[in-house]
Design an enzyme around this catalytic site. Structure first.
Site, PDB file in Angstrom:
ATOM      1  N   ILE A  51       0.827  -1.205   0.000  1.00  0.00           N
ATOM      2  CA  ILE A  51       0.000   0.000   0.000  1.00  0.00           C
ATOM      3  C   ILE A  51       0.860   1.253   0.000  1.00  0.00           C
ATOM      4  O   ILE A  51       0.563   2.231  -0.704  1.00  0.00           O
ATOM      5  CB  ILE A  51      -0.941  -0.009   1.220  1.00  0.00           C
ATOM      6  N   ASN A 123       2.543   4.612   7.520  1.00  0.00           N
ATOM      7  CA  ASN A 123       2.068   3.366   6.933  1.00  0.00           C
ATOM      8  C   ASN A 123       2.866   2.140   7.372  1.00  0.00           C
ATOM      9  O   ASN A 123       2.379   1.014   7.252  1.00  0.00           O
ATOM     10  CB  ASN A 123       2.114   3.502   5.405  1.00  0.00           C
ATOM     11  N   SER A 182      -6.743  -0.718  10.265  1.00  0.00           N
ATOM     12  CA  SER A 182      -7.199  -2.053   9.870  1.00  0.00           C
ATOM     13  C   SER A 182      -8.611  -2.280  10.389  1.00  0.00           C
ATOM     14  O   SER A 182      -9.019  -1.694  11.401  1.00  0.00           O
ATOM     15  CB  SER A 182      -6.252  -3.111  10.461  1.00  0.00           C
ATOM     16  N   TYR A 195      -2.317  -7.042  17.309  1.00  0.00           N
ATOM     17  CA  TYR A 195      -2.414  -6.327  16.039  1.00  0.00           C
ATOM     18  C   TYR A 195      -3.648  -5.421  16.029  1.00  0.00           C
ATOM     19  O   TYR A 195      -3.570  -4.232  15.710  1.00  0.00           O
ATOM     20  CB  TYR A 195      -2.474  -7.322  14.882  1.00  0.00           C
ATOM     21  N   LYS A 199      -3.851  -1.180  15.975  1.00  0.00           N
ATOM     22  CA  LYS A 199      -4.545  -0.423  14.935  1.00  0.00           C
ATOM     23  C   LYS A 199      -5.684   0.419  15.512  1.00  0.00           C
ATOM     24  O   LYS A 199      -5.982   1.508  15.012  1.00  0.00           O
ATOM     25  CB  LYS A 199      -5.062  -1.377  13.849  1.00  0.00           C
ATOM     26  N   ILE A 228      -5.823  -6.763   0.828  1.00  0.00           N
ATOM     27  CA  ILE A 228      -5.025  -6.169  -0.236  1.00  0.00           C
ATOM     28  C   ILE A 228      -3.855  -7.087  -0.570  1.00  0.00           C
ATOM     29  O   ILE A 228      -3.185  -7.608   0.332  1.00  0.00           O
ATOM     30  CB  ILE A 228      -4.488  -4.781   0.188  1.00  0.00           C
TER      31      ILE A 228
END
Length: 290
Positions: A51, A123, A182, A195, A199, A228
């Site tokens: 990304i 990012n 996310s 995780y 986020k 993605i």
């Protein structure tokens, strides 16, 4: 370590995207376009792939000078080579965003080399998976938090510090800070609680920055991707059982690709988004709506 490389691309007769979503064939940008980023500097952490590279490519295509931070010097070099077809200044820095001192130095080097930072795309991130929540080790928890939350904090803090100083010095252009979050920030992730928590923390930090620093002309938003195609998701997206179960839940019936984030990155860096702040913007082919 820290490795600084700077180069200038010279690619074709103009800059801009094709209609297909790929930025491989430069096209002229109308002189009155709000999406002309000429004279701006964009920083993309984790900008050497996935990304981040999709964002960096589009930003350069629309005239922004671009700095890429990444931990892999070879990937940094390949990204700079790809962006070299655009007539912009390019900078790559080897930087581990979980290292506070490295981030402070990398931001200083970026400003020294390119003159300023107008937009910062926070990012860089790592995935996380444990056998189960109760078997998650403290080391695994901290490994993910170190990059995804601490690294994002260090990066955003230094970017905002620079933007506030410019504003105090009379530069009314402010800036834009964009986090990559996310769906797990809202829905959680089994055996990936660290995780999801990292986020979710980004979204909370984003909203607080947006409120506190609007007075300095700074906008702050998050981008929430669906599934993605990237190095991070390669394992899942190549697993037949996962594809059979998950792809039918994506209304667009395809996985996302990094170029799907180019247009949004340009918008968030541009004056067109001057009243858009404090938002979580979803790019997921409808996955989280189904």
């Amino acid at each position: 370590g820290r490795d600084v490389g700077i180069g200038s691309g010279r690619g074709g007769s103009g800059r801009g995207p094709t209609g297909s979503g790929s930025y491989s064939r430069p096209m002229p940008i109308p002189p009155d376009s709000p999406f002309d980023l000429t004279g701006q500097v964009a920083l993309v952490t984790g900008g050497n792939g996935g990304i981040g590279l999709g964002m960096a490519d589009a930003l350069a295509a629309h005239g922004a000078d671009v700095a890429i931070w990444g931990t892999n010097p070879e990937k940094n070099d390949r990204a700079i080579e790809r962006l070299g077809r655009y007539d912009v200044e390019l900078l790559s820095i080897v930087c581990d965003v979980g290292d506070e001192a490295a981030v402070v130095q990398a931001m200083a080097d970026t400003v020294s080399e390119l003159g300023r930072v107008d937009s910062c795309f926070v990012n860089a991130g790592v995935g996380g998976q444990a056998p189960s929540f109760v078997e998650m080790t403290t080391d695994e928890w901290r490994r993910v938090m170190r990059v995804n939350l601490d690294g994002a904090f260090f990066t955003a803090r230094e970017a905002v510090k620079h933007m506030v100083q410019r504003h105090d010095d009379g530069d009314e252009r402010g800036g834009s800070v964009v986090f990559t979050t996310s769906g797990s920030a809202f829905f959680g992730q089994q055996s990936g609680q660290h995780y999801g928590a990292s986020k979710a923390g980004l979204n909370s930090m984003m909203k607080a920055i947006a409120v506190q620093h609007a007075r300095n002309g700074i906008r702050c938003n998050s981008v929430l991707p669906g599934w993605i195609e990237s190095d991070m998701t390669a394992g899942a997206l190549s697993w037949d059982r996962f594809v059979e179960r998950v792809l039918p839940r994506v209304p667009m019936r395809r996985w996302g690709v990094p170029d799907d984030f180019g247009g949004l990155a340009v918008y968030l860096a541009s004056p067109a988004s001057s009243y858009h702040t404090g938002d979580v913007i979803t790019i997921d082919g409808g996955y989280h709506s189904f």
